[in-house]
Design a protein around this motif. Structure first.
Motif, mmCIF file in Angstrom:
data_model
loop_
_atom_site.group_PDB
_atom_site.id
_atom_site.type_symbol
_atom_site.label_atom_id
_atom_site.label_comp_id
_atom_site.label_asym_id
_atom_site.label_seq_id
_atom_site.Cartn_x
_atom_site.Cartn_y
_atom_site.Cartn_z
ATOM 1 N N VAL A 33 0.237 8.010 2.617
ATOM 2 C CA VAL A 33 1.453 7.579 2.803
ATOM 3 C C VAL A 33 1.675 6.170 2.614
ATOM 4 N N SER A 34 2.757 5.670 2.611
ATOM 5 C CA SER A 34 3.113 4.074 2.247
ATOM 6 C C SER A 34 3.335 3.480 3.496
ATOM 7 N N GLU A 35 3.080 2.256 3.335
ATOM 8 C CA GLU A 35 3.042 1.373 4.598
ATOM 9 C C GLU A 35 4.775 1.593 5.115
ATOM 10 N N GLN A 36 5.596 1.484 4.117
ATOM 11 C CA GLN A 36 6.852 1.621 4.708
ATOM 12 C C GLN A 36 7.294 2.757 5.447
ATOM 13 N N TYR A 37 6.726 4.210 4.951
ATOM 14 C CA TYR A 37 6.760 5.157 5.710
ATOM 15 C C TYR A 37 6.265 5.099 7.169
ATOM 16 N N LEU A 38 5.275 4.359 7.375
ATOM 17 C CA LEU A 38 4.783 4.108 8.554
ATOM 18 C C LEU A 38 5.726 3.144 9.440
ATOM 19 N N ARG A 44 0.839 -1.107 -0.048
ATOM 20 C CA ARG A 44 -0.122 -0.176 0.156
ATOM 21 C C ARG A 44 0.864 1.419 -0.054
ATOM 22 N N LYS A 45 0.570 2.297 -0.696
ATOM 23 C CA LYS A 45 1.086 3.415 -0.894
ATOM 24 C C LYS A 45 0.081 4.565 -0.647
ATOM 25 N N ASP A 46 -1.192 4.313 -0.257
ATOM 26 C CA ASP A 46 -2.358 5.107 -0.367
ATOM 27 C C ASP A 46 -3.085 5.048 1.232
ATOM 28 N N VAL A 47 -2.148 4.757 2.097
ATOM 29 C CA VAL A 47 -2.648 4.852 3.410
ATOM 30 C C VAL A 47 -3.236 6.183 4.257
ATOM 31 N N LYS A 48 -4.360 6.263 4.287
ATOM 32 C CA LYS A 48 -4.815 7.731 4.627
ATOM 33 C C LYS A 48 -4.427 8.046 6.262
ATOM 34 N N VAL A 49 -3.630 9.011 6.533
ATOM 35 C CA VAL A 49 -3.554 9.517 7.821
ATOM 36 C C VAL A 49 -3.814 10.780 7.973
ATOM 37 N N MET A 50 -3.864 11.175 9.266
ATOM 38 C CA MET A 50 -4.459 12.506 9.770
ATOM 39 C C MET A 50 -3.650 13.575 9.862
ATOM 40 N N GLY A 51 -2.575 13.435 10.189
ATOM 41 C CA GLY A 51 -1.469 14.226 10.594
ATOM 42 C C GLY A 51 -1.918 15.102 11.769
ATOM 43 N N ARG A 52 -1.583 16.666 11.759
ATOM 44 C CA ARG A 52 -1.899 17.456 12.942
ATOM 45 C C ARG A 52 -3.066 17.325 13.241
ATOM 46 N N LEU A 53 -4.266 17.202 12.487
ATOM 47 C CA LEU A 53 -5.647 17.107 12.848
ATOM 48 C C LEU A 53 -5.746 15.933 13.951
ATOM 49 N N GLY A 54 -5.356 14.777 13.537
ATOM 50 C CA GLY A 54 -5.300 13.682 14.364
ATOM 51 C C GLY A 54 -4.522 13.845 15.651
ATOM 52 N N LEU A 55 -3.403 14.250 15.395
ATOM 53 C CA LEU A 55 -2.418 14.572 16.531
ATOM 54 C C LEU A 55 -3.181 15.174 17.648
ATOM 55 N N GLY A 56 -3.813 16.482 17.201
ATOM 56 C CA GLY A 56 -4.274 17.347 18.238
ATOM 57 C C GLY A 56 -5.162 16.616 19.085
#
Length: 791
Positions: free
Chosen positions: A753-758, A700-712
């Motif tokens: 992002v990709s799985e490898q990135y995570l 997978r290279k299309d993993v949806k992550v929330m970034g700062r919105l989720g972090l907050g």
């Protein structure tokens, strides 16, 4: 006749009745649970008052620990009522199970009332543990008798796998066959066909075993603590061993069964063994019956240091502090992981422990030899009953095989023990053992024909050890077998089946070999648990020595191995059971399919030792959170749910709960009620996927992550828990690192992002935590005591 069980009536809501009702509800069956109208409510017209007895009993069962249900919502399938108002409702039931008090006259009154409303052809069974089954059916109609037999569950019904089926001469063969199969497939039971003899099979042998231990204890001058040390996990018995088991079951129950055998088995050559010792009579007369009365052989008190458990001194009848026994034989055998080798060593010991084991085994072996054909025509039924009903890891005849049949018989005779004639006749038929394995099939010695026969249903129960002659590859921890039909089976054996370097090496090798020579791979084992997780001892050693490059390499290898499970060119199916924690859970998260035993306790528990899941577990939860986002939900809700599961080190208390936690995937993974069938089901799944044309998934290279919105959102939650005192400073630090990984880092916007990135983020966070003093203190605490400290 084709039968299906849509609704069950349970008559009697005591400890067993309410829990049997819960177990049926747990598998999806509608249940009608009935009991008496309470005294004083006979004239009432209010259902709440007339059903108070049954409702209170059910609520007590639901609140009990361990839980009788897989998930709390299944209780909705149970309808309660009473014998006076609701007996008519049994007309809509397919199976009626009587679980009232153990008195023949009361049971017959219940049957008389039930027969007025029971549909012809409906199954009706009794959960009695001691009343002869044929006596209960006397005076009933022919249809009742044809569909009536004993169905003896063991307490607690969800956890103890034994279901004894006891027909009468009148019981239809079709009824017996149906119950044997239904109990196995749907209730997850080891169904054992029993003869209608006193105490049936498990209690007859189990209570003899306990009474024999009492007599040996007197002979050798052993204490309660010493006996429990000798008769627990060290020889493959439950932790509760002998005396703790008696406290849990009820000492009065044990005495009642023992007296029942003594009174009703006039021809039992060992009936004197069932005579109650004077100290046991005193315990019962004092009403020290175990957990039900607050004290028995043990007593829990409050002391200055907290709760303390005292042990009864049988000479003085006074309680005193527990004394940890020391036996040279046990100390020498403890490091041996293989149970069979450990039993051999214990039995050969020259100290008092060795003497105890010799006397215990000689007594047990002599007794079981004389019970064939009295209580069973087949030896395997005796072993099945003891393993499923009393939690023995190895059956009595199996243990005899381990110690050597001929050698042990000679020693028994020299010590004055007599074996049954059929044992002496075995060598003449060419039989040297009770069991043997041929071509991956386990055979048992059939006494009437003096030949070996395959165990019934063997094709549905894969035991990897039976494929020793089909070994493909091994290292010191792992084995890879050819389990037939183009499928390979992989297992490893280590303390608590933890996952270290050799296991990862074996896993990669197994996948490579499977890709080259097989349709696919099944990962499972025959141990008590699937895996307690990664080898934290290795992690601690590398961290304490600050070998961070090696630690980085080890984590990377773990991650790569889990990704190898996911992205192999053949299907990989995992069949977990028991504890499936940490790294063991991560391996399952990456499988093509999970075929989990119903009793699978699975979760990502790394936060407890101050780490985050570092073998792809954090990545996988982040990936699934992204996939689960729905337009009609707040963007962070699924992320929060998965974050909380890891942050609280939550463990599913059943495979069914694993679905609720998002570890098992609905419509994809499956639960196998009978744990013995899970490997065969996994093998079937491998073949099915292969035959349908398995293709390698794409990374997978299309993993949806929330970034700062989720972090907050997650940081705010962590801060609130810390402010409220629910999380320590270190808990909060670890949770923030977890949040950082699950949100994809400090990204300004929602991103793909990709799985490898995570995985890289996950590994960096894991490594940084390995350098934290408080994490190392937690790991050290686990290694020393088995429990992490809160710091």
């Amino acid at each position: 006749m084709k039968r299906s069980i849509r609704k069950v009536a349970v008559l009697g809501s005591g400890v067993m009745g309410s829990r049997i009702a819960c177990h049926f509800a747990g598998i999806g069956v509608q249940v009608l649970l009935l009991d008496m109208v309470p005294k004083g409510a006979e004239e009432s017209t209010k259902p709440a008052e007339r059903n108070k007895l049954v409702n209170d009993a059910l609520q007590a069962a639901i609140k009990s620990n361990p839980s009788p249900v897989f998930t709390k919502d299944v209780v909705k399938k149970i309808t309660t009522g009473n014998f006076d108002d609701n007996m008519k409702d049994i007309a809509g039931c397919d199976w009626i199970i009587e679980v009232v008090v153990e008195r023949l006259d009361i049971k017959q009154l219940v049957y008389e009332k039930a027969e007025k409303f029971r549909k012809p052809g409906t199954l009706i069974t009794s959960n009695t543990s001691g009343i002869p089954i044929h006596m209960m059916a006397e005076g009933r109609t022919d249809d009742f008798k044809k569909h009536f037999c004993g169905s003896h569950f063991f307490n607690p019904p969800r956890y103890l796998r034994l279901l004894e089926i006891i027909p009468t001469p009148h019981t239809d063969r079709e009824v017996v066959d149906f119950l044997m199969e239904y109990g196995d497939l749907y209730l997850g039971k080891t169904t054992v066909l029993c003869k209608d003899t006193p105490a049936f099979i498990a209690n007859r042998i189990g209570i003899y075993s306990i009474m024999s231990i009492f007599h040996i204890m007197n002979k050798l001058g052993l204490t309660i603590d010493e006996v429990d040390a000798l008769t627990g996990p060290i020889i493959g018995r439950p932790k509760s061993a002998t005396f703790r088991t008696a406290d849990v079951v009820g000492i009065d129950t044990l005495v009642k069964v023992a007296k029942g055998v003594a009174d009703n088995c006039a021809d039992d050559e060992a009936k004197d063994m069932f005579i109650i010792p004077s100290w046991l009579e005193t315990v019962v007369n004092n009403n020290w019956l175990g957990d039900k009365t607050g004290q028995g052989f043990f007593k829990k008190i409050k002391s200055a240091t907290g709760k303390e458990i005292l042990t009864l001194n049988l000479q003085t009848m006074e309680y005193a502090a527990r004394v940890k026994p020391k036996f040279a034989g046990i100390e020498a055998a403890k490091p041996i992981e293989d149970l069979k080798q450990r039993i051999k060593m214990l039995s050969a010991a020259t100290d008092k422990a060795g003497e105890f084991y010799k006397l215990f085994h000689y007594s047990l072996f002599a007794y079981i030899s004389h019970r064939i054909p009295e209580i069973s025509d087949e030896i395997y039924r005796v072993d099945d009953a003891m393993k499923a009903g009393f939690g023995w890891e190895i059956g009595a005849f199996e243990t005899w095989d381990v110690l050597g049949v001929a050698k042990t018989v000679d020693a028994m005779k020299a010590a004055g023990y007599k074996v049954a004639g059929w044992i002496d006749e075995m060598p003449a038929s060419g039989a040297a053992s009770f069991y043997k394995v041929e071509n991956g099939k386990r055979l048992y010695y059939d006494v009437p024909t003096k030949t070996y026969k395959p165990l019934p249903g063997g094709e549905a129960f894969i035991i990897l050890n039976n494929y020793a002659d089909k070994l493909v590859w091994k290292n010191s921890a792992c084995k890879l077998y050819d389990i037939g039909d183009g499928v390979a089976g992989f297992e490893w054996s280590s303390k608590m089946n933890s996952i270290g370097g050799e296991v990862l090496e074996g896993l990669n090798k197994a996948i490579s070999v499977a890709e080259e020579k097989f349709k696919g791979l099944v990962i499972a084992n025959d141990g008590a648990n699937f895996s307690a997780g990664a080898n934290v001892g290795m992690i601690f050693m590398l961290a304490i020595e600050q070998e961070y490059d090696e630690l980085d390499m080890a984590i990377r290898m773990f991650q790569n191995s889990m990704m190898r499970v996911r992205y192999s060119s053949v299907p990989v199916v995992i069949a977990p059971h028991g504890l499936t924690l940490g790294g063991g859970c991560e391996m399952n998260l990456h499988a093509d399919k999970i075929c989990a035993a119903a009793e699978t306790y699975i979760g990502l528990v790394e936060l407890g030792v101050g780490l985050i899941p570092g073998g792809g577990g954090t990545k996988e939860f982040a990936l699934r959170a992204g996939d689960e986002l729905h337009e009609d939900e707040p963007e962070t809700i699924t992320l929060k749910n998965r974050f909380i599961s890891i942050a609280t080190a939550k463990v599913a208390t059943s495979a069914q709960e694993g679905f609720d936690m998002g570890i098992l995937r609905k419509g994809h993974d499956e639960v196998v009620m009978n744990t013995g069938r899970r490997m065969a089901e996994a093998k079937r799944s491998v073949i099915e996927m292969s035959d349908e044309g398995y293709s390698i998934p794409v990374q997978r290279k299309d993993v949806k992550v929330m970034g700062r919105l989720g972090l907050g959102a997650l940081y705010a939650g962590v801060h609130a828990m810390w402010r409220a005192g629910y999380a320590t400073d270190h808990d909060a630090l670890v949770a923030r690192k977890l949040a950082y990984v699950m949100c994809g880092g400090d990204l300004s916007n929602q991103s793909l992002v990709s799985e490898q990135y995570l995985l890289d983020l996950e590994r960096e966070a894991f490594l940084s935590l390995c350098g934290e003093k408080k994490t190392l203190e937690r790991i050290q605490s686990v290694l020393k005591s088995g429990r992490p400290i809160r710091n």
